[in-house]
Design an enzyme around this catalytic site. Structure first.
Site, PDB file in Angstrom:
ATOM      1  NE  ARG A   1      -7.107   2.546  11.472  1.00 27.66           N
ATOM      2  CZ  ARG A   1      -5.180   3.132  11.109  1.00 27.66           C
ATOM      3  NH1 ARG A   1      -5.140   3.298  11.640  1.00 27.66           N
ATOM      4  NH2 ARG A   1      -5.390   2.051   9.995  1.00 27.66           N
TER       5      ARG A   1
ATOM      6  CB  ILE B   1      -4.058  -2.112  10.386  1.00 25.84           C
ATOM      7  CG1 ILE B   1      -2.853  -2.181   9.911  1.00 25.84           C
ATOM      8  CG2 ILE B   1      -4.517  -3.617  10.809  1.00 25.84           C
ATOM      9  CD1 ILE B   1      -1.743  -2.962   9.299  1.00 25.84           C
TER      10      ILE B   1
ATOM     11  CG  ASN C   1      -2.426  -6.903   1.330  1.00 26.71           C
ATOM     12  OD1 ASN C   1      -2.453  -6.218   1.488  1.00 26.71           O
ATOM     13  ND2 ASN C   1      -1.443  -7.444   2.621  1.00 26.71           N
TER      14      ASN C   1
ATOM     15  CG  HIS D   1       3.702  -8.533   2.616  1.00 26.81           C
ATOM     16  ND1 HIS D   1       2.867  -7.509   2.864  1.00 26.81           N
ATOM     17  CD2 HIS D   1       4.425  -9.892   3.079  1.00 26.81           C
ATOM     18  CE1 HIS D   1       4.797  -7.158   4.117  1.00 26.81           C
ATOM     19  NE2 HIS D   1       5.827  -8.391   3.851  1.00 26.81           N
TER      20      HIS D   1
ATOM     21  CG  ASP E   1      -4.700 -12.812   9.876  1.00 24.46           C
ATOM     22  OD1 ASP E   1      -4.278 -11.976   9.885  1.00 24.46           O
ATOM     23  OD2 ASP E   1      -4.882 -13.773  10.460  1.00 24.46           O
TER      24      ASP E   1
ATOM     25  CG  ASP F   1       1.276  -8.336   5.866  1.00 20.65           C
ATOM     26  OD1 ASP F   1       0.319  -8.097   5.182  1.00 20.65           O
ATOM     27  OD2 ASP F   1       2.596  -6.908   6.232  1.00 20.65           O
TER      28      ASP F   1
END
Ligand code: GRF
Length: 207
Positions: free
Chosen positions: A72, A99, A114, A116, A148, A152
């Site tokens: 990742r 993420i 983002n 959501h 961050d 979320d």
């Protein structure tokens, strides 16, 4: 600020993993003569219909799949390098289902948005619409927030409210939420590009 065709617009990189209707809304907004931003590239983490929407609009597509990297962290660093080629001032996750890690976020601190599909902090995560419906809330909606390191959890910039109707399914409710997202997200992008963001701990606002 008003832009005219041919004038310099702020480069924004969009990120998506799905059908791309939010991306289409961003592209439509960016096409307006008065828009202050341009979508410089689309990043995808998988094969998805959003790719075709970007290509039809002549927007370059960067495909960066986790499975192509050792781990990742390596993916996160590669993402940072590939996005940097477009020198974006803002990154907009518009239905991006991964993420983002510290290497990427460190390069774009407080400049990643983002959208959501729930009224955060309620119902974060990948199943926000289903979770809200299952809980029995009477209103839900969407949230545009700064990204961050959490899921979320970043400071909220704007929210839109959507009523839950008797008989709603996850699909019907999500589609009404996305109608609101398609209006809210491009408006917020235009606002942050022209006016910036002021943060005060957990709180953020567009001056
Ligand atoms: C939106 O509801 C977004 O909030 C969520 O995924 C959806 C993307 O929709 N993360 P689309 O692929 O842009 O149509």
């Amino acid at each position: 600020m008003t832009s005219s065709p041919g004038s310099t617009r702020t480069p924004v990189v969009a990120m998506a993993s799905g059908t791309g209707s939010l991306l289409a809304a961003l592209l439509a907004f960016a096409e307006r003569p008065s828009s202050s931003f341009t979508v410089a590239a689309l990043v995808v983490d998988r094969d998805c219909p959003a790719i075709g929407i970007a290509e039809a609009a002549g927007v370059p597509v960067v495909r960066c799949e986790v499975g192509d990297y050792a781990d990742r962290e390596a993916w996160d660093r590669a993402l940072r390098e590939r996005v940097a080629e477009y020198a974006p001032e803002w990154i907009v996750a518009a239905g991006f289902m991964k993420i983002l890690g510290p290497a990427f976020l460190g390069a774009y601190a407080a400049r990643v948005l983002n959208s959501h599909p729930a009224l955060l902090p309620a119902f974060p995560g990948a199943h926000g619409v289903a979770d809200a419906l299952a809980y029995g809330v009477k209103v839900t909606g969407c949230t545009v927030h700064l990204v961050d390191g959490g899921v979320d959890t970043g400071p909220i910039l704007a929210q839109g409210v959507v009523e839950v109707r008797t008989g709603d399914t996850v699909e019907s409710l999500h589609e009404r939420i996305k109608t609101t997202e398609r209006e809210l997200l491009p408006t917020v992008v235009e606002a942050v590009v022209t006016r910036g963001v002021v943060t005060d701990g957990r709180k953020a606002y567009i001056p």
